[in-house]
Design a protein around this motif. Sequence first.
Motif, short mmCIF file in Angstrom:
data_model
loop_
_atom_site.label_atom_id
_atom_site.label_comp_id
_atom_site.label_asym_id
_atom_site.label_seq_id
_atom_site.Cartn_x
_atom_site.Cartn_y
_atom_site.Cartn_z
N ASP A 110 0.83 -1.20 0.00
CA ASP A 110 0.00 0.00 0.00
C ASP A 110 0.87 1.25 0.00
O ASP A 110 1.94 1.29 0.60
CB ASP A 110 -0.92 0.01 1.22
N HIS A 111 0.39 2.25 -0.70
CA HIS A 111 1.03 3.56 -0.77
C HIS A 111 -0.10 4.58 -0.69
O HIS A 111 -1.20 4.32 -1.19
CB HIS A 111 1.80 3.69 -2.09
N PRO A 112 0.13 5.74 -0.09
CA PRO A 112 -0.95 6.73 -0.01
C PRO A 112 -1.58 7.09 -1.36
O PRO A 112 -2.75 7.44 -1.42
CB PRO A 112 -0.26 7.96 0.61
N ASP A 113 -0.82 6.94 -2.44
CA ASP A 113 -1.34 7.25 -3.78
C ASP A 113 -1.76 6.01 -4.57
O ASP A 113 -2.05 6.11 -5.75
CB ASP A 113 -0.30 8.03 -4.57
N GLY A 114 -1.75 4.83 -3.94
CA GLY A 114 -2.14 3.61 -4.64
C GLY A 114 -1.32 2.42 -4.21
O GLY A 114 -1.41 1.96 -3.08
N THR A 115 -0.46 1.95 -5.12
CA THR A 115 0.34 0.75 -4.88
C THR A 115 1.81 1.03 -5.13
O THR A 115 2.17 1.55 -6.19
CB THR A 115 -0.12 -0.41 -5.80
N ASP A 116 2.63 0.68 -4.15
CA ASP A 116 4.08 0.71 -4.33
C ASP A 116 4.44 -0.60 -5.03
O ASP A 116 4.25 -1.69 -4.48
CB ASP A 116 4.77 0.82 -2.97
N TYR A 117 4.93 -0.50 -6.26
CA TYR A 117 5.22 -1.64 -7.12
C TYR A 117 6.73 -1.73 -7.26
O TYR A 117 7.37 -0.81 -7.75
CB TYR A 117 4.55 -1.42 -8.48
N ARG A 118 7.30 -2.84 -6.80
CA ARG A 118 8.76 -3.01 -6.84
C ARG A 118 9.12 -4.31 -7.54
O ARG A 118 8.50 -5.33 -7.33
CB ARG A 118 9.33 -3.01 -5.44
N ILE A 119 10.18 -4.22 -8.33
CA ILE A 119 10.70 -5.37 -9.06
C ILE A 119 12.16 -5.53 -8.71
O ILE A 119 12.93 -4.55 -8.74
CB ILE A 119 10.58 -5.16 -10.59
N VAL A 120 12.56 -6.74 -8.38
CA VAL A 120 13.97 -7.10 -8.26
C VAL A 120 14.18 -8.29 -9.18
O VAL A 120 13.50 -9.31 -9.04
CB VAL A 120 14.37 -7.48 -6.81
#
Length: 158
Positions: A110-120
């Motif tokens: 969750d992020h205040p503006d939607g979704t924190d999307y991370r790729i490794v």
Amino acid sequence: MNPDLDLTLQRVIRAPRAAVWSAWTDPSLFEKWWVPAPAVCRVDRLDVRSGGAFVTRLSDDGVDFVPHIDATFLVVDESERIVFTNAIDSAWRPANPAPVPMTAEITLSDHPDGTDYRIVVRHGDPAARARHEELGFLEGWDSVTKQLAVVAESRTTR
């Protein structure tokens, strides 16, 4: 994260995690964003569960489709994390995929503006990492992540 072996990308997608998750798990949505436009994706198998198959084809003209990825999902934590590798194909056989073997981990939070999307994206050695970077990892994964954002964001404005 090991900077000698891994490549990363992070973006905030202005959509709830459920919309991003659906874009990853619904084949009809997945086909809309998985390969950089103007190429087209076709999903052959998208069994989003640990041990499930991940097989796609791509086309530059929308008519002739060629193999794109034949991989296995290693970890699937609903609405939070997806890990897949192309070093094991969809039949669970060891593979030596072109252009490089890799394991990708996608995390959603969750992020205040939607979704924190991370790729490794993890590689077995520095040469494979360097090759993936030279082939345009950042440009390609950034492009499809932007396309993913469009798909996910459009589902929240209905």
